[in-house]
Design a protein around this motif. Structure first.
Motif, mmCIF file in Angstrom:
data_model
loop_
_atom_site.group_PDB
_atom_site.id
_atom_site.type_symbol
_atom_site.label_atom_id
_atom_site.label_comp_id
_atom_site.label_asym_id
_atom_site.label_seq_id
_atom_site.Cartn_x
_atom_site.Cartn_y
_atom_site.Cartn_z
ATOM 1 N N LYS A 111 46.824 29.437 44.256
ATOM 2 C CA LYS A 111 45.528 28.813 43.991
ATOM 3 C C LYS A 111 44.551 29.809 43.397
ATOM 4 C CE LYS A 111 41.895 26.135 46.305
ATOM 5 N NZ LYS A 111 41.431 25.579 47.599
ATOM 6 N N GLU A 112 44.488 31.011 43.969
ATOM 7 C CA GLU A 112 43.586 32.060 43.488
ATOM 8 C C GLU A 112 44.292 33.402 43.572
ATOM 9 O OE1 GLU A 112 40.044 32.055 45.795
ATOM 10 O OE2 GLU A 112 39.548 29.963 45.377
ATOM 11 N N ALA A 113 43.872 34.324 42.705
ATOM 12 C CA ALA A 113 44.432 35.680 42.734
ATOM 13 C C ALA A 113 43.351 36.674 42.346
ATOM 14 C CB ALA A 113 45.619 35.800 41.781
ATOM 15 N N SER A 114 43.412 37.858 42.951
ATOM 16 C CA SER A 114 42.525 38.957 42.562
ATOM 17 C C SER A 114 43.379 40.214 42.404
ATOM 18 C CB SER A 114 41.425 39.185 43.605
ATOM 19 O OG SER A 114 41.975 39.538 44.858
ATOM 20 N N VAL A 115 43.022 41.017 41.412
ATOM 21 C CA VAL A 115 43.802 42.218 41.081
ATOM 22 C C VAL A 115 42.848 43.395 40.956
ATOM 23 C CG1 VAL A 115 45.402 43.262 39.437
ATOM 24 C CG2 VAL A 115 45.477 40.793 39.851
ATOM 25 N N ARG A 116 43.132 44.491 41.666
ATOM 26 C CA ARG A 116 42.292 45.689 41.603
ATOM 27 C C ARG A 116 43.160 46.911 41.294
ATOM 28 N NH1 ARG A 116 38.843 46.997 46.524
ATOM 29 N NH2 ARG A 116 40.784 46.519 47.645
ATOM 30 N N LYS A 117 42.645 47.739 40.385
ATOM 31 C CA LYS A 117 43.311 49.000 40.060
ATOM 32 C C LYS A 117 42.615 50.123 40.825
ATOM 33 C CE LYS A 117 43.004 48.878 35.504
ATOM 34 N NZ LYS A 117 43.326 49.215 34.092
ATOM 35 N N LEU A 118 43.370 50.831 41.635
ATOM 36 C CA LEU A 118 42.833 51.931 42.440
ATOM 37 C C LEU A 118 43.438 53.234 41.928
ATOM 38 C CD1 LEU A 118 43.244 50.213 45.931
ATOM 39 C CD2 LEU A 118 41.219 50.227 44.473
ATOM 40 N N TYR A 119 42.652 53.944 41.143
ATOM 41 C CA TYR A 119 43.163 55.174 40.515
ATOM 42 C C TYR A 119 43.381 56.268 41.561
ATOM 43 C CZ TYR A 119 42.315 53.156 35.943
ATOM 44 O OH TYR A 119 42.371 52.359 34.826
ATOM 45 N N PRO A 120 44.418 57.096 41.340
ATOM 46 C CA PRO A 120 45.145 57.240 40.066
ATOM 47 C C PRO A 120 46.366 56.349 39.918
ATOM 48 C CG PRO A 120 45.790 58.983 41.548
ATOM 49 C CD PRO A 120 44.727 58.206 42.274
ATOM 50 N N ASN A 121 46.941 55.809 40.989
ATOM 51 C CA ASN A 121 48.229 55.130 40.789
ATOM 52 C C ASN A 121 48.504 54.028 41.824
ATOM 53 O OD1 ASN A 121 48.819 56.771 43.042
ATOM 54 N ND2 ASN A 121 49.581 58.391 41.696
ATOM 55 N N GLU A 122 47.473 53.301 42.267
ATOM 56 C CA GLU A 122 47.686 52.228 43.237
ATOM 57 C C GLU A 122 47.150 50.909 42.693
ATOM 58 O OE1 GLU A 122 46.537 50.955 47.844
ATOM 59 O OE2 GLU A 122 46.069 52.970 47.102
ATOM 60 N N LEU A 123 47.901 49.829 42.928
ATOM 61 C CA LEU A 123 47.504 48.495 42.496
ATOM 62 C C LEU A 123 47.438 47.580 43.717
ATOM 63 C CD1 LEU A 123 46.971 46.627 40.016
ATOM 64 C CD2 LEU A 123 49.412 46.049 40.096
ATOM 65 N N SER A 124 46.347 46.827 43.817
ATOM 66 C CA SER A 124 46.153 45.913 44.946
ATOM 67 C C SER A 124 46.066 44.480 44.425
ATOM 68 C CB SER A 124 44.872 46.263 45.713
ATOM 69 O OG SER A 124 44.615 45.323 46.731
ATOM 70 N N ILE A 125 46.906 43.599 44.988
ATOM 71 C CA ILE A 125 46.925 42.191 44.591
ATOM 72 C C ILE A 125 46.707 41.331 45.829
ATOM 73 C CG2 ILE A 125 48.308 40.323 43.605
ATOM 74 C CD1 ILE A 125 49.870 42.409 42.046
ATOM 75 N N ASN A 126 45.771 40.408 45.746
ATOM 76 C CA ASN A 126 45.546 39.455 46.839
ATOM 77 C C ASN A 126 45.669 38.048 46.279
ATOM 78 O OD1 ASN A 126 44.570 38.675 49.612
ATOM 79 N ND2 ASN A 126 43.001 37.716 48.349
ATOM 80 N N ILE A 127 46.452 37.226 46.932
ATOM 81 C CA ILE A 127 46.619 35.858 46.466
ATOM 82 C C ILE A 127 46.291 34.869 47.581
ATOM 83 C CG2 ILE A 127 48.390 36.517 44.797
ATOM 84 C CD1 ILE A 127 50.466 35.327 46.660
#
Length: 280
Positions: A111-127
């Protein structure tokens, strides 16, 4: 020698110090890149390391080393990453977070998604997943649908086989109304097999014993209450009846099976031909 230096000095005055070496180096890089492409090495590089720009960013420490996914209920991390187009060949620096979110929200279960880039090398996804609420039968096929009627997928998972079943064109869009009606049926709920949407505005109920219950467009809950009272007092659902029509508030119309109708007709005939006793 003196004349030669005089001829070169005007050009030298217009070039920054060291520019000549850079131009020569750029020339050799261009030649090497051209040979790299012409020799088919670029395709091999892409297959192994991904797009050159992503490979360079990863080599500089801006790759993706850690991925956090939250909100999973029915989906798996592999399904989410596949839908997002994320692989070890993608760098964090050049990842388009808005595009990843768009791709994720194309998945019917999301239904919904959010994507955050956390430098230097981490990706956070919430759905936020859509919750399967009903099954929709259309043209002989079964689909799992969410509370808002969105089709999530075809029924391939036995976990969803016991969900409330709605039948008919656009019945998925009205499944929320049917579920509320089913909950209001009280003790009759366990006997309801499916809800059939008629003309897009009222429901017929199909019971597990094959009986059809025709409900009115308005006052469906009140009609079910009447039926529950009849079942409690007269066990009407146990009789040899094909359908019960509750669309008229002041009467109830029942359709008997052929056997029951024949037995009823014979009984009435017998009563009408029975000799009368003497009048007093």
């Amino acid at each position: 020698m003196r004349a030669r230096r005089a001829a070169m000095s005007p050009l030298a005055r217009h070039l920054p110090r060291g520019m000549g070496n850079l131009l020569v180096g750029g020339f050799f890089i261009a030649v090497t890149a051209y040979g790299f492409v012409r020799g088919g090495h670029l395709d091999e590089f892409r297959r192994t390391y991904g797009e050159p720009q992503h490979a360079i960013a990863s080599a500089l420490g801006l790759g993706i080393k850690e991925i956090t996914i939250s909100g999973l209920v029915e989906l798996t991390p592999t399904e989410v990453l596949g839908a997002a187009g994320i692989s070890p060949k993608v760098s964090l620096a050049l990842l388009d977070a808005a595009e990843v979110r768009r791709r994720l929200e194309l998945v019917p279960l999301i239904k919904e998604a959010s994507v955050r880039k956390l430098y230097p090398n981490e990706l956070s996804i919430n759905i936020v997943e859509r919750k399967p609420k009903a099954l929709w039968q259309r043209n002989g096929e079964l689909f799992v649908v969410a509370g808002d009627g969105t089709v999530i997928d075809m029924l391939n998972d036995p976990r969803f086989a016991s969900l409330p079943l709605v039948v008919g064109d656009q019945a998925n869009l009205h499944s929320k109304d049917y579920i509320a009606l089913r909950e209001a049926a009280g003790a009759l709920k366990s006997q309801i097999r499916a809800g059939i949407l008629v003309a897009g505005h009222r429901w017929d109920l199909k019971l597990y014993n094959g009986m059809d219950i025709r409900l009115p467009e308005e006052g469906a809950v009140a009609a079910l209450t009447r039926l529950a009272a009849l079942e409690r007092d007269e066990h009407i659902l146990e009789k040899d009846i094909l359908s019960v029509d509750l669309r008229m508030p002041d009467r109830l119309v029942m359709r008997l099976s052929e056997e029951a109708a024949a037995a009823r007709a014979a009984q009435l005939t017998k009563k009408s031909t029975k000799p009368k006793g003497p009048e007093i």
